[in-house]
Design an enzyme around this catalytic site. Structure first.
Site, PDB file in Angstrom:
ATOM      1  N   PRO A   1       0.825  -1.212   0.000  1.00 25.18           N
ATOM      2  CA  PRO A   1       0.000   0.000   0.000  1.00 25.18           C
ATOM      3  C   PRO A   1       0.861   1.266   0.000  1.00 25.18           C
ATOM      4  O   PRO A   1       2.051   1.194   0.334  1.00 25.18           O
ATOM      5  CB  PRO A   1      -0.788  -0.103   1.320  1.00 25.18           C
ATOM      6  CG  PRO A   1      -0.559  -1.453   1.850  1.00 25.18           C
ATOM      7  CD  PRO A   1       0.662  -2.004   1.214  1.00 25.18           C
TER       8      PRO A   1
ATOM      9  N   GLY B   1       2.831   4.549   0.910  1.00 24.70           N
ATOM     10  CA  GLY B   1       3.451   5.088   2.119  1.00 24.70           C
ATOM     11  C   GLY B   1       4.043   4.065   3.058  1.00 24.70           C
ATOM     12  O   GLY B   1       4.338   4.368   4.208  1.00 24.70           O
TER      13      GLY B   1
ATOM     14  N   LYS C   1       8.389   1.665   0.418  1.00 17.27           N
ATOM     15  CA  LYS C   1       9.027   0.973  -0.708  1.00 17.27           C
ATOM     16  C   LYS C   1      10.154   1.818  -1.296  1.00 17.27           C
ATOM     17  O   LYS C   1      11.263   1.338  -1.508  1.00 17.27           O
ATOM     18  CB  LYS C   1       7.976   0.659  -1.789  1.00 17.27           C
ATOM     19  CG  LYS C   1       6.878  -0.262  -1.275  1.00 17.27           C
ATOM     20  CD  LYS C   1       5.865  -0.567  -2.335  1.00 17.27           C
ATOM     21  CE  LYS C   1       5.005   0.614  -2.698  1.00 17.27           C
ATOM     22  NZ  LYS C   1       4.157   1.125  -1.601  1.00 17.27           N
ATOM     23  N   THR C   2       9.836   3.090  -1.534  1.00 18.69           N
ATOM     24  CA  THR C   2      10.864   3.969  -2.097  1.00 18.69           C
ATOM     25  C   THR C   2      12.000   4.142  -1.097  1.00 18.69           C
ATOM     26  O   THR C   2      13.176   4.168  -1.475  1.00 18.69           O
ATOM     27  CB  THR C   2      10.240   5.333  -2.441  1.00 18.69           C
ATOM     28  OG1 THR C   2       9.025   5.090  -3.138  1.00 18.69           O
ATOM     29  CG2 THR C   2      11.143   6.156  -3.297  1.00 18.69           C
TER      30      THR C   2
ATOM     31  N   HIS D   1     -26.390  11.104  19.572  1.00 22.26           N
ATOM     32  CA  HIS D   1     -25.940  10.166  18.537  1.00 22.26           C
ATOM     33  C   HIS D   1     -24.644   9.480  18.987  1.00 22.26           C
ATOM     34  O   HIS D   1     -24.551   8.246  18.986  1.00 22.26           O
ATOM     35  CB  HIS D   1     -25.711  10.951  17.222  1.00 22.26           C
ATOM     36  CG  HIS D   1     -25.322  10.100  16.069  1.00 22.26           C
ATOM     37  ND1 HIS D   1     -26.206   9.770  15.066  1.00 22.26           N
ATOM     38  CD2 HIS D   1     -24.156   9.488  15.749  1.00 22.26           C
ATOM     39  CE1 HIS D   1     -25.585   9.010  14.179  1.00 22.26           C
ATOM     40  NE2 HIS D   1     -24.334   8.821  14.573  1.00 22.26           N
ATOM     41  N   GLU D   2     -23.680  10.279  19.404  1.00 31.20           N
ATOM     42  CA  GLU D   2     -22.390   9.699  19.816  1.00 31.20           C
ATOM     43  C   GLU D   2     -22.549   8.884  21.107  1.00 31.20           C
ATOM     44  O   GLU D   2     -21.929   7.821  21.249  1.00 31.20           O
ATOM     45  CB  GLU D   2     -21.329  10.788  20.016  1.00 31.20           C
ATOM     46  CG  GLU D   2     -21.005  11.603  18.771  1.00 31.20           C
ATOM     47  CD  GLU D   2     -20.623  10.764  17.567  1.00 31.20           C
ATOM     48  OE1 GLU D   2     -20.121   9.643  17.737  1.00 31.20           O
ATOM     49  OE2 GLU D   2     -20.855  11.224  16.435  1.00 31.20           O
TER      50      GLU D   2
HETATM   51  P1  ATP Z   1       4.156   5.027  -2.647  1.00 30.77           P
HETATM   52  O1  ATP Z   1       3.765   3.675  -3.045  1.00 30.77           O
HETATM   53  O2  ATP Z   1       2.986   5.929  -2.423  1.00 30.77           O
HETATM   54  O3  ATP Z   1       5.229   5.645  -3.482  1.00 30.77           O
HETATM   55  P2  ATP Z   1       6.108   4.205  -0.757  1.00 30.77           P
HETATM   56  O4  ATP Z   1       5.793   2.861  -0.220  1.00 30.77           O
HETATM   57  O5  ATP Z   1       7.142   4.303  -1.803  1.00 30.77           O
HETATM   58  O6  ATP Z   1       4.771   4.915  -1.197  1.00 30.77           O
HETATM   59  P3  ATP Z   1       7.810   5.882   0.725  1.00 30.77           P
HETATM   60  O7  ATP Z   1       7.909   7.015  -0.228  1.00 30.77           O
HETATM   61  O8  ATP Z   1       8.953   4.953   0.777  1.00 30.77           O
HETATM   62  O9  ATP Z   1       6.486   5.111   0.470  1.00 30.77           O
HETATM   63  O10 ATP Z   1       7.539   6.408   2.182  1.00 30.77           O
HETATM   64  C1  ATP Z   1       7.154   7.712   2.459  1.00 30.77           C
HETATM   65  C2  ATP Z   1       7.758   8.179   3.755  1.00 30.77           C
HETATM   66  O11 ATP Z   1       7.220   7.441   4.837  1.00 30.77           O
HETATM   67  C3  ATP Z   1       9.242   7.953   3.825  1.00 30.77           C
HETATM   68  O12 ATP Z   1       9.946   9.030   3.310  1.00 30.77           O
HETATM   69  C4  ATP Z   1       9.487   7.796   5.306  1.00 30.77           C
HETATM   70  O13 ATP Z   1       9.639   9.055   5.903  1.00 30.77           O
HETATM   71  C5  ATP Z   1       8.194   7.210   5.820  1.00 30.77           C
HETATM   72  N1  ATP Z   1       8.303   5.764   6.020  1.00 30.77           N
HETATM   73  C6  ATP Z   1       7.581   4.812   5.400  1.00 30.77           C
HETATM   74  N2  ATP Z   1       7.909   3.591   5.851  1.00 30.77           N
HETATM   75  C7  ATP Z   1       8.877   3.752   6.747  1.00 30.77           C
HETATM   76  C8  ATP Z   1       9.654   2.849   7.555  1.00 30.77           C
HETATM   77  N3  ATP Z   1       9.467   1.534   7.501  1.00 30.77           N
HETATM   78  N4  ATP Z   1      10.574   3.378   8.380  1.00 30.77           N
HETATM   79  C9  ATP Z   1      10.765   4.696   8.435  1.00 30.77           C
HETATM   80  N5  ATP Z   1      10.080   5.591   7.712  1.00 30.77           N
HETATM   81  C10 ATP Z   1       9.139   5.135   6.886  1.00 30.77           C
END
Ligand code: ATP
Length: 657
Positions: A241, A243, A246-247, A464-465
């Site tokens: 997913p 964030g 991966k990058t 409601h809450e």
């Molecule tokens: P997308 O698929 O949307 O490109 P992604 O999986 O490539 O997302 P990243 O760009 O690698 O996500 O992560 C975004 C930011 O979230 C990173 O720059 C970092 O600050 C934080 N982050 C995500 N995962 C980790 C982790 N395991 N440890 C530390 N920081 C993390």
């Protein structure tokens, strides 16, 4: 970052477009000068009848006829007496008749057909005394050449100008120049580049880290693997997913691998020109092979790696498919590349072409999932490092528990948001409350304290809450409550926050209890005011989805039976026909509404039985606006079902209204 060798030398004089402008203006001036300064001075142009009148009046001494087809002109010279006549002394050509004084022609006449002109002159020749001379072809080669070359020069000038503009603008580096359009736009990181990210910066993701570390190891010590007959994998696909890091993982590989690392995004292959994508893929692999062992990282590979269509209606996908085909060939074609490993990242592995995913290309798929509670704690620790915080008082474990379902990027955002909140309040360090506020803000949106809410509306929201809170308190399988608020945030007017237990398998009674708790809000409005409102929209949406899943996906409905209409392959994405008959569709609809109705009635029953407590809770809520588990315990007593509230959690913890 582009290859440094391609950067222009700093002292190289900058090309200026002004040179082109100056050259064009000079050529124009020169041309004008040479073409106008002929032997015939600067004569005034006259018409045929004027000429004939002058001849008849005896004013004309000589007529010089230019027979050249490109310049069919006759120059008229006047007699000395005629020159003093009034009609001829008026300044010709806006008073610029200065060549006359040096013996130039006074007039010029542009004849149409030489023969006709000669005939009309012949008719007058006998009666009038004037001479006719034929000029030798004018020796104005220079201006002729200029006239021929000028348009070409202008076109070349404009072309050079455009080329220069195109190369100086844009992304710079190799890709910026029109001649280099087919060159890969990958950034190269090698031992000379200072990449600061390392595996230490990637928290959690143990499995994924191990796999990519192994890839680095393959490249560093290939013999260790090839000695045993193994082959080095060609590629690894990071799937997960958004964030989840991966990058970041790839950046860490770049930082740790002491081999050249080419990084680019899937969309870098795309250009408006046909064939550029494929050419860039070729160039990328060529460069990587030259520097092998090397790693190529393609982020968001779905931009080019989408499944190729069978029928191509528009033809617009051709370019993307060509690029993909080239990638497939480069990864596992006849020209197998040695020691070049491709790492790609995507969050849409389901749309990728199966040929890309097969072993031999991306041999390994590495799943980078949302972090669990322990991983979240580690991610918090990584992102707390640069913050000036009251670290001692911040319990990262507690924070990790407060943030179920958050990705690494969300956690990074929480830390940043907490720092901003603290700064806004003029604090010198970031404290625990700032982090909690940041979480609230990220989950619920911005607090809107000054939203105009009438007392009646506020009362309805409070009941409601309180309804959600009361029902979920009374049900065994409903998620434990954390807090209830009637402070409007983002698009919601109030919210009940839960910490749902992480369940790998869910039983029908658990789903039904959750649905009943979600219907508690509307039920409370009904029980208290005997009226319902639009405030339950998000509850109804959630409940309807859940009920539909019970019936059509999980086979949890007795009437429909052990059937699922779910298709994990996603093949039927564009299929508009339903996989069941009209009769079944009706039955599904009936069952869904039956389930929801039953839970609604159940919630009403619970609230009727606990009406005093509901009222009391709503009053406290109206008074305090935010209440926590402790306040509920005071009213309801200890919740009998709370086994392990701190249990690991996965889903988003909010029920908004
Ligand atoms: P997308 O698929 O949307 O490109 P992604 O999986 O490539 O997302 P990243 O760009 O690698 O996500 O992560 C975004 C930011 O979230 C990173 O720059 C970092 O600050 C934080 N982050 C995500 N995962 C980790 C982790 N395991 N440890 C530390 N920081 C993390």
């Amino acid at each position: 970052m582009a290859d440094k060798s391609k950067k222009p030398a700093p002292n190289k004089p900058k090309f200026s477009a002004w040179w082109i402008y100056t050259a064009i203006i000079l050529v124009f001036l020169a041309l004008n000068f040479f073409s106008s300064s002929s032997d015939h001075g600067n004569p005034k142009e006259i018409l045929e009848n004027q000429l004939l009148t002058f001849i008849k009046d005896g004013d004309v001494k000589r007529i010089d006829i230019n027979k050249s087809a490109s310049n069919q002109v006759a120059y008229i010279y006047l007699t000395d007496e005629a020159k003093n006549k009034d009609k001829h002394t008026k300044p010709a050509n806006n008073g610029m008749n200065f060549f006359n004084s040096t013996g130039g022609a006074e007039y010029e006449y542009r004849y149409g057909t030489l023969e006709n002109f000669e005939n009309s002159l012949a008719a007058l020749k006998d009666e009038n005394n004037f001479k006719i001379q034929y000029l030798k072809p004018e020796n104005n080669m220079f201006s002729d050449i200029l006239i021929t070359l000028l348009p070409i020069a202008i076109i070349i000038g404009i072309w050079i100008f455009i080329m220069r503009r195109m190369s100086s603008g844009g992304a710079g580096g190799a890709g910026g120049q029109i001649f280099n359009i087919g060159k890969s736009k990958a950034k190269l990181f090698d031992e000379k580049t200072d990449v600061k990210t390392s595996f230490k910066d990637v928290a959690g993701l143990e499995g994924a880290k191990e796999e990519v570390q192994e890839i680095v190891d393959f490249l560093k010590n290939p013999e260790k693997y090839t000695n045993l007959g193994g082959k080095i994998p060609k590629g690894a696909l990071l799937v997960g997913p958004p964030g989840t890091g991966k990058t970041l993982l790839a950046k860490a590989v770049a930082g740790e691998a002491k081999v050249p690392f080419f990084s680019l995004s899937g969309s870098d292959f795309v250009e408006m020109f046909v064939g550029v994508g494929a050419s860039r893929v070729r160039d990328l692999f060529k460069q990587a092979k030259e520097k092998s062992p090397a790693i190529i990282f393609i982020d968001e590979i779905d931009a080019i790696g989408r499944a190729r269509g069978k029928a191509n209606f528009s033809g617009s996908n051709d370019e993307r498919e060509n690029t993909l085909n080239q990638l497939l060939t480069e990864m596992d074609g006849f020209g197998t590349n040695t020691n070049v490993i491709v790492i790609a990242a995507t969050n849409r592995a389901d749309v990728l072409d199966t040929a890309l995913m097969r072993a031999g290309r991306f041999d390994r798929q590495i799943y980078v999932d949302l972090p669990d509670v322990r991983e979240r704690k580690e991610i918090f620790e990584v992102h707390l490092r640069p913050l000036k915080k009251v670290a001692e008082e911040l319990d990262t474990e507690f924070m990790a528990k407060q943030t179920p379902g958050f990705s690494g990027a969300d956690i990074a955002n929480v830390c940043n948001e907490a720092a901003l909140i603290a700064a806004r309040q003029g604090k010198s360090a970031v404290g625990r409350q700032d982090f909690l506020d940041a979480v609230d803000r990220i989950v619920g949106g911005l607090e809107k304290k000054n939203k105009i809410i009438t007392p009646d509306e506020k009362k309805a929201i409070a009941f409601h809450e309180a309804g959600h809170a009361t029902v979920s308190w009374m049900l065994e399988h409903a998620a434990p409550l954390v807090k209830v608020t009637i402070v409007p945030r983002g698009r919601s007017l109030g919210a009940a926050w839960y910490l749902p237990e992480e369940r790998l398998i869910v039983r029908p009674e658990q789903m039904l209890d959750e649905m009943c708790a979600a219907m508690g809000g509307r039920a409370a409005e009904k029980v208290t005011f005997d009226k319902i409102s639009t405030g339950a929209l998000s509850d109804l949406e959630k409940v309807t989805k859940q009920a539909r899943m019970m019936v059509t996906t999980y086979g949890l409905n007795d009437e429909i039976g052990n059937l699922t209409y779910y298709d994990s392959s996603g093949q039927n994405e564009y299929n508009f026909s339903k996989p069941y008959s009209e009769k079944t569709a009706e039955l599904i609809d009936k069952e869904i509404s039956k389930i929801i109705e039953e839970q609604y009635q159940r919630a009403i029953q619970i609230l009727e039985d606990n009406k005093d407590k509901l009222n009391e809770l709503a009053e406290v809520l109206l008074d305090k606006e935010v209440i926590f588990k402790d306040n509920l315990e005071k009213i309801f007593g200890k919740r009998p079902f709370d086994k392990n509230i701190e249990a690991e959690t996965k889903n988003l913890p909010v029920s908004e209204s």
